[in-house]
Design a protein around this motif. Sequence first.
Motif, PDB file in Angstrom:
ATOM      1  N   ILE A  99      -7.372  28.247 -81.321  1.00 52.14           N
ATOM      2  CA  ILE A  99      -7.566  29.572 -80.498  1.00 52.14           C
ATOM      3  C   ILE A  99      -7.742  29.268 -78.972  1.00 52.14           C
ATOM      4  N   TYR A 100      -8.673  28.066 -78.661  1.00 55.76           N
ATOM      5  CA  TYR A 100      -8.701  27.701 -77.428  1.00 55.76           C
ATOM      6  C   TYR A 100      -7.625  27.643 -76.641  1.00 55.76           C
ATOM      7  N   LYS A 101      -6.513  26.885 -77.206  1.00 55.09           N
ATOM      8  CA  LYS A 101      -5.201  26.811 -76.461  1.00 55.09           C
ATOM      9  C   LYS A 101      -4.792  28.149 -76.363  1.00 55.09           C
ATOM     10  N   LEU A 102      -4.569  28.991 -77.330  1.00 55.66           N
ATOM     11  CA  LEU A 102      -3.975  30.191 -77.087  1.00 55.66           C
ATOM     12  C   LEU A 102      -4.514  31.273 -76.016  1.00 55.66           C
ATOM     13  N   LYS A 103      -5.787  30.961 -75.786  1.00 51.58           N
ATOM     14  CA  LYS A 103      -6.532  31.664 -74.846  1.00 51.58           C
ATOM     15  C   LYS A 103      -6.159  31.285 -73.670  1.00 51.58           C
ATOM     16  N   ILE A 104      -6.033  29.891 -73.360  1.00 47.44           N
ATOM     17  CA  ILE A 104      -5.425  29.229 -72.032  1.00 47.44           C
ATOM     18  C   ILE A 104      -4.120  29.884 -71.747  1.00 47.44           C
ATOM     19  N   TYR A 105      -3.308  30.047 -72.941  1.00 49.74           N
ATOM     20  CA  TYR A 105      -1.880  30.318 -72.508  1.00 49.74           C
ATOM     21  C   TYR A 105      -1.898  31.747 -72.378  1.00 49.74           C
ATOM     22  N   LEU A 106      -2.697  32.674 -72.655  1.00 48.59           N
ATOM     23  CA  LEU A 106      -3.098  34.079 -72.464  1.00 48.59           C
ATOM     24  C   LEU A 106      -3.256  34.178 -71.042  1.00 48.59           C
ATOM     25  N   ILE A 107      -4.147  33.360 -70.473  1.00 48.92           N
ATOM     26  CA  ILE A 107      -4.551  33.415 -68.940  1.00 48.92           C
ATOM     27  C   ILE A 107      -3.369  33.099 -68.115  1.00 48.92           C
ATOM     28  N   PHE A 108      -2.645  32.011 -68.282  1.00 54.66           N
ATOM     29  CA  PHE A 108      -1.249  31.676 -67.675  1.00 54.66           C
ATOM     30  C   PHE A 108      -0.179  32.810 -67.836  1.00 54.66           C
ATOM     31  N   LEU A 109      -0.300  33.446 -69.131  1.00 54.93           N
ATOM     32  CA  LEU A 109       0.786  34.348 -69.228  1.00 54.93           C
ATOM     33  C   LEU A 109       0.472  35.697 -68.295  1.00 54.93           C
ATOM     34  N   THR A 110      -0.825  36.042 -68.204  1.00 53.04           N
ATOM     35  CA  THR A 110      -1.363  37.046 -67.301  1.00 53.04           C
ATOM     36  C   THR A 110      -0.832  36.821 -65.793  1.00 53.04           C
TER      37      THR A 110
END
Length: 360
Positions: A190-201
């Motif tokens: 889930i931590y990696k996915l949260k970082i992905y979400l930040i970059f995506l934004t």
Amino acid sequence: MAAVTFKYLKMNNKIIFITSKHRHLLVQAIDYDGNILSQYLNNINDHRISDIIYTCDGIYVAGVNVTIYKVNVTLSDANLNVDLVPVVIKNPYPLYELYSLRFSPNNLICALAMVERKVQARKEALKLEIIFICKEMKPESMLDTLLSNPMKKLTHYWDYIELLRFQITKLKWRPKLDFNELYLSGAQDIYKLKIYLIFLTYISGLKKVLRLVDVALPETSTDIVKEKILYLHAKQLLDNLYTKCQNEGQLNDLDMESLYGTKKYLEYYAKKYKTDNELDQNVLNALENSCDYVCQCCDEKIEGFTCKSGHLNMFCMATFTPICSDNYLMCQCCNATSRADLEIENPICVFCDLYLIKPD
Ligand SMILES: [Zn+2]
Ligand SMILES: [Zn+2]
């Protein structure tokens, strides 16, 4: 002359007392009977000391002429040794006066509270400016630190994120990151996915403005990434509730509601993304009765996450239950909402790991 700050720390069973007297920095080593053992008094640079602060990597002292020093204090036997190391600021701000400073959790960003001197001279209304300066650091190493964070929580790493955002949106830096790999590892982590979400934004925001095509992302919908994060959160929550049920023999009302909401979410996710619903039969057995909620718009029963008319209701992202009162918590970064009666101390946002607060 009044001192601006009084600070103390303990060192080798002595109290080290630090304060300022106008232009002078005063450091004293005091024993527990109040006797002064050793003292340091030094005129720093002929300008008034405006602030002294403690941070995770030591003590800093600021002068009104925009000078900052790191204060290294050592005590050998009863002898104090105080060393002042100047902090180099690229822009010297010659027209400003510095009144206070604060550092971010990892000392990457420093906020300076300053007043422009020429404004005072013109006798205009006094304006306090907050100027942010940052440590010189390669974005690649900031990214590495963020990805290898042993806590696997973003809570105390937002200064890294903020500087990466600045690099991406203002300095046009492109992260050399395998986004496919990051997204794939996010299927379990889930931590990696949260970082992905930040970059995506950040990157999708830039793409809208600049029509960027040089960064390819495997998933470009923030809603889908958020639903994946919620899915991993739901699985974790289910495990926690199951463990709690086993250890304590029963679940309280909030846990039961949360279990019901989690089950509903996992069913919704399995149906939407056509994945297997991995609900454990033991958990389902614990769910004796369902919870009934009514829509806040039309008073019809809520099935899953909406009423028959599809009205939007506020949901708690932490427990997957509707928020039925005005008393709720919110994330200042992403606006995610949560119930206020969670039995957790300092609840954090499911997406950003930032502390939730009561909305204004
Ligand atoms: Zn409705
Ligand atoms: Zn958030």
